[in-house]
Design an enzyme around this catalytic site. Structure first.
Site, PDB file in Angstrom:
ATOM      1  N   ALA A 271      40.683  39.142  -0.772  1.00 16.36           N
ATOM      2  CA  ALA A 271      41.333  37.926  -1.504  1.00 16.36           C
ATOM      3  C   ALA A 271      41.560  36.794  -0.345  1.00 16.36           C
ATOM      4  O   ALA A 271      41.366  35.692  -0.613  1.00 16.36           O
ATOM      5  CB  ALA A 271      42.562  38.309  -2.122  1.00 16.36           C
TER       6      ALA A 271
ATOM      7  N   TYR B   9      42.809  41.701   1.935  1.00 17.49           N
ATOM      8  CA  TYR B   9      41.995  41.158   2.803  1.00 17.49           C
ATOM      9  C   TYR B   9      40.727  40.504   2.378  1.00 17.49           C
ATOM     10  O   TYR B   9      40.632  39.175   2.624  1.00 17.49           O
ATOM     11  CB  TYR B   9      41.409  42.201   3.721  1.00 17.49           C
ATOM     12  CG  TYR B   9      40.632  41.552   5.124  1.00 17.49           C
ATOM     13  CD1 TYR B   9      41.197  41.466   6.007  1.00 17.49           C
ATOM     14  CD2 TYR B   9      39.471  41.934   5.109  1.00 17.49           C
ATOM     15  CE1 TYR B   9      40.555  40.772   7.380  1.00 17.49           C
ATOM     16  CE2 TYR B   9      38.580  41.782   6.134  1.00 17.49           C
ATOM     17  CZ  TYR B   9      38.980  41.038   7.232  1.00 17.49           C
ATOM     18  OH  TYR B   9      38.422  40.918   8.503  1.00 17.49           O
TER      19      TYR B   9
ATOM     20  N   SER C 116      34.600  36.881   6.036  1.00 15.46           N
ATOM     21  CA  SER C 116      34.035  38.266   6.293  1.00 15.46           C
ATOM     22  C   SER C 116      33.245  38.526   5.204  1.00 15.46           C
ATOM     23  O   SER C 116      33.254  38.063   4.234  1.00 15.46           O
ATOM     24  CB  SER C 116      35.511  39.095   6.330  1.00 15.46           C
ATOM     25  OG  SER C 116      34.930  40.544   6.040  1.00 15.46           O
TER      26      SER C 116
ATOM     27  N   ASN D  20      40.440  31.908  13.809  1.00 11.90           N
ATOM     28  CA  ASN D  20      39.840  33.374  14.054  1.00 11.90           C
ATOM     29  C   ASN D  20      40.969  34.336  14.029  1.00 11.90           C
ATOM     30  O   ASN D  20      40.629  35.567  13.262  1.00 11.90           O
ATOM     31  CB  ASN D  20      39.340  33.230  15.381  1.00 11.90           C
ATOM     32  CG  ASN D  20      39.149  34.769  15.754  1.00 11.90           C
ATOM     33  OD1 ASN D  20      38.136  35.522  15.460  1.00 11.90           O
ATOM     34  ND2 ASN D  20      40.064  35.319  16.608  1.00 11.90           N
TER      35      ASN D  20
ATOM     36  N   LYS E 276      39.936  36.367   2.585  1.00 14.06           N
ATOM     37  CA  LYS E 276      38.647  36.077   3.027  1.00 14.06           C
ATOM     38  C   LYS E 276      37.821  35.120   2.132  1.00 14.06           C
ATOM     39  O   LYS E 276      37.095  34.277   2.374  1.00 14.06           O
ATOM     40  CB  LYS E 276      38.043  37.327   3.656  1.00 14.06           C
ATOM     41  CG  LYS E 276      38.653  38.041   4.774  1.00 14.06           C
ATOM     42  CD  LYS E 276      38.877  36.820   6.070  1.00 14.06           C
ATOM     43  CE  LYS E 276      39.247  37.607   7.266  1.00 14.06           C
ATOM     44  NZ  LYS E 276      39.322  36.495   8.485  1.00 14.06           N
TER      45      LYS E 276
ATOM     46  N   ILE F  56      31.893  44.312  13.157  1.00 15.72           N
ATOM     47  CA  ILE F  56      31.903  43.887  14.521  1.00 15.72           C
ATOM     48  C   ILE F  56      32.568  44.933  15.504  1.00 15.72           C
ATOM     49  O   ILE F  56      33.864  45.331  14.951  1.00 15.72           O
ATOM     50  CB  ILE F  56      32.227  42.360  14.781  1.00 15.72           C
ATOM     51  CG1 ILE F  56      31.575  41.683  13.653  1.00 15.72           C
ATOM     52  CG2 ILE F  56      31.994  42.105  16.321  1.00 15.72           C
ATOM     53  CD1 ILE F  56      30.138  41.472  13.751  1.00 15.72           C
TER      54      ILE F  56
ATOM     55  N   ARG G 189      41.475  38.789  22.191  1.00 14.01           N
ATOM     56  CA  ARG G 189      40.756  39.970  22.222  1.00 14.01           C
ATOM     57  C   ARG G 189      39.686  39.835  20.954  1.00 14.01           C
ATOM     58  O   ARG G 189      39.685  38.847  20.336  1.00 14.01           O
ATOM     59  CB  ARG G 189      41.613  41.245  21.879  1.00 14.01           C
ATOM     60  CG  ARG G 189      42.314  41.155  20.658  1.00 14.01           C
ATOM     61  CD  ARG G 189      43.034  42.539  20.436  1.00 14.01           C
ATOM     62  NE  ARG G 189      43.235  42.386  18.881  1.00 14.01           N
ATOM     63  CZ  ARG G 189      44.541  43.139  18.323  1.00 14.01           C
ATOM     64  NH1 ARG G 189      45.602  43.190  19.295  1.00 14.01           N
ATOM     65  NH2 ARG G 189      44.625  43.119  17.285  1.00 14.01           N
TER      66      ARG G 189
HETATM   67  P1  NAD Z   1      41.520  41.682  16.699  1.00 17.93           P
HETATM   68  O1  NAD Z   1      42.304  42.393  15.688  1.00 17.93           O
HETATM   69  O2  NAD Z   1      40.952  42.079  17.662  1.00 17.93           O
HETATM   70  O3  NAD Z   1      41.870  40.191  16.536  1.00 17.93           O
HETATM   71  C1  NAD Z   1      42.552  39.545  15.793  1.00 17.93           C
HETATM   72  C2  NAD Z   1      43.241  38.351  16.564  1.00 17.93           C
HETATM   73  O4  NAD Z   1      44.323  37.763  15.773  1.00 17.93           O
HETATM   74  C3  NAD Z   1      44.128  39.464  17.448  1.00 17.93           C
HETATM   75  O5  NAD Z   1      44.101  38.416  19.001  1.00 17.93           O
HETATM   76  C4  NAD Z   1      45.635  38.985  17.127  1.00 17.93           C
HETATM   77  O6  NAD Z   1      46.553  39.147  18.016  1.00 17.93           O
HETATM   78  C5  NAD Z   1      45.516  37.704  16.277  1.00 17.93           C
HETATM   79  N1  NAD Z   1      46.538  37.539  15.581  1.00 17.93           N
HETATM   80  C6  NAD Z   1      47.052  38.395  14.380  1.00 17.93           C
HETATM   81  N2  NAD Z   1      48.219  37.905  13.737  1.00 17.93           N
HETATM   82  C7  NAD Z   1      48.191  36.737  14.243  1.00 17.93           C
HETATM   83  C8  NAD Z   1      49.301  35.582  14.142  1.00 17.93           C
HETATM   84  N3  NAD Z   1      50.021  35.510  13.077  1.00 17.93           N
HETATM   85  N4  NAD Z   1      48.915  34.410  14.599  1.00 17.93           N
HETATM   86  C9  NAD Z   1      48.094  34.315  15.826  1.00 17.93           C
HETATM   87  N5  NAD Z   1      47.157  35.097  15.805  1.00 17.93           N
HETATM   88  C10 NAD Z   1      47.302  36.017  15.427  1.00 17.93           C
HETATM   89  O7  NAD Z   1      40.222  41.579  15.423  1.00 17.93           O
HETATM   90  P2  NAD Z   1      38.633  40.864  15.348  1.00 17.93           P
HETATM   91  O8  NAD Z   1      37.888  41.953  14.970  1.00 17.93           O
HETATM   92  O9  NAD Z   1      38.351  40.488  16.675  1.00 17.93           O
HETATM   93  O10 NAD Z   1      38.984  39.942  14.405  1.00 17.93           O
HETATM   94  C11 NAD Z   1      39.004  38.428  14.548  1.00 17.93           C
HETATM   95  C12 NAD Z   1      38.483  37.634  13.218  1.00 17.93           C
HETATM   96  O11 NAD Z   1      37.322  38.161  12.637  1.00 17.93           O
HETATM   97  C13 NAD Z   1      39.775  38.039  12.091  1.00 17.93           C
HETATM   98  O12 NAD Z   1      39.875  36.804  11.105  1.00 17.93           O
HETATM   99  C14 NAD Z   1      38.895  39.213  11.220  1.00 17.93           C
HETATM  100  O13 NAD Z   1      39.437  39.226   9.797  1.00 17.93           O
HETATM  101  C15 NAD Z   1      37.415  38.540  11.299  1.00 17.93           C
HETATM  102  N6  NAD Z   1      36.355  39.749  11.132  1.00 17.93           N
HETATM  103  C16 NAD Z   1      36.326  40.504  11.840  1.00 17.93           C
HETATM  104  C17 NAD Z   1      35.461  41.696  11.599  1.00 17.93           C
HETATM  105  C18 NAD Z   1      35.269  42.768  12.119  1.00 17.93           C
HETATM  106  O14 NAD Z   1      34.211  43.887  12.158  1.00 17.93           O
HETATM  107  N7  NAD Z   1      35.802  43.173  13.655  1.00 17.93           N
HETATM  108  C19 NAD Z   1      34.517  41.491  10.417  1.00 17.93           C
HETATM  109  C20 NAD Z   1      34.580  40.542   9.754  1.00 17.93           C
HETATM  110  C21 NAD Z   1      35.558  39.665  10.022  1.00 17.93           C
END
Ligand code: NAD
Length: 249
Positions: free
Chosen positions: A159, A157, A144, A92, A161, A190, A17
């Protein structure tokens, strides 16, 4: 149609996702074979694999918790078992457990470090062993902007990142001679399930700090990943790329 990643194999963690899903679809369009790691949501994983098949792509779903070394090893090894090679790793998978420092429980801190930072360590370690033998590799770690600037209520979070950024630069120095590049992307806000948790008030405050005046799209992060793993980025390593609509310029 031929494309830049034809015949290569990519592992993407936490890919069913949000940003991970968009990365999977983007790399599938570039004709990479995919190992899609998912944690719990098998229905979403099957839905994504059908979508990739519709695009004419090939993917294998591998369930696993990247914070556990055995699971991470299984996810990485599956690239050799299924496609006989590993070219690309996108770390990711990530979680947040937000709380103010004085209220933050130890397990809220350690869980976030375990998935975000330890998970990145485990997968990179096992993948780099294979990539070193092949003398080629492209690793992209999803950090991030919070890892750069910090954020109240997200000490855990931030720490994790920030740790990913130091990890990325160190590993880039270690693996460069083997033609393995390691870069990080620092997304701003995002549109995904992670940011849907924000209140309207929080969203309004954040939007006022974004010159482009909107949250980013998962596809806009995926485009950068696609570039960094392509031949066009062969001379780029150890860098952090913000995709944040101009926040904190
Ligand atoms: P999200 O929560 O939709 O997706 C995170 C995914 O990681 C999910 O599919 C979840 O099942 C998986 N996951 C969680 N724990 C896990 C584990 N132990 N093993 C394997 N998979 C695991 O979030 P997103 O927004 O799509 O985030 C994706 C990445 O981008 C993350 O690392 C997040 O920190 C980073 N990020 C997101 C944003 C944002 O604004 N959405 C901003 C900066 C960074």
């Amino acid at each position: 149609m031929s494309s830049a990643l034809t015949g290569q194999t990519a592992v993407i963690t936490g890919a069913v996702r949000g940003i991970g899903r968009a990365i999977a679809l983007r790399l599938a369009k570039s004709e990479a074979n995919l190992i899609i790691n998912y944690y719990q949501n098998e229905a979403a994983a099957l839905d994504l694999s059908r979508k990739i098949a519709d695009l004419g792509g090939h993917c294998v779903l591998v369930r696993g918790d990247v914070s556990h070394p055995d699971d991470a090893q299984k996810v990485i090894q599956s690239s050799l078992e299924n496609f006989n090679r590993l070219d690309i790793l996108v770390n990711n998978a990530g979680i947040n457990r937000d709380n103010l420092l004085l209220r933050m429980k130890e397990d809220e801190f350690s869980q976030v470090i375990a998935v975000n930072l330890l998970g990145t360590f485990h997968c990179t370690k096992y993948a780099s062993k294979i990539m070193m033998k092949g003398r080629y590799g492209r690793i992209v770690n999803i950090s991030s902007v919070v890892g750069i600037a910090g954020n109240a209520g997200q000490a855990n979070y931030a720490a994790s990142k920030a740790g990913i950024i130091g990890f990325t630069k160190s590993v880039a120095k270690e693996l460069g001679t083997r033609n393995i590049t390691v870069n990080a992307i620092a997304p701003g806000y995002i549109k995904t399930d992670m940011t849907n948790q924000l209140s309207d008030d929080q969203k309004g405050k954040i939007l006022s700090r974004i010159p482009l005046g909107r949250f980013g799209l998962p596809e806009e992060v995926a485009n950068m990943v696609n570039f960094l793993v392509s031949d066009e980025a062969n001379y780029i390593t150890g860098q952090v790329f913000r995709i944040d609509g101009g926040m904190e310029i």
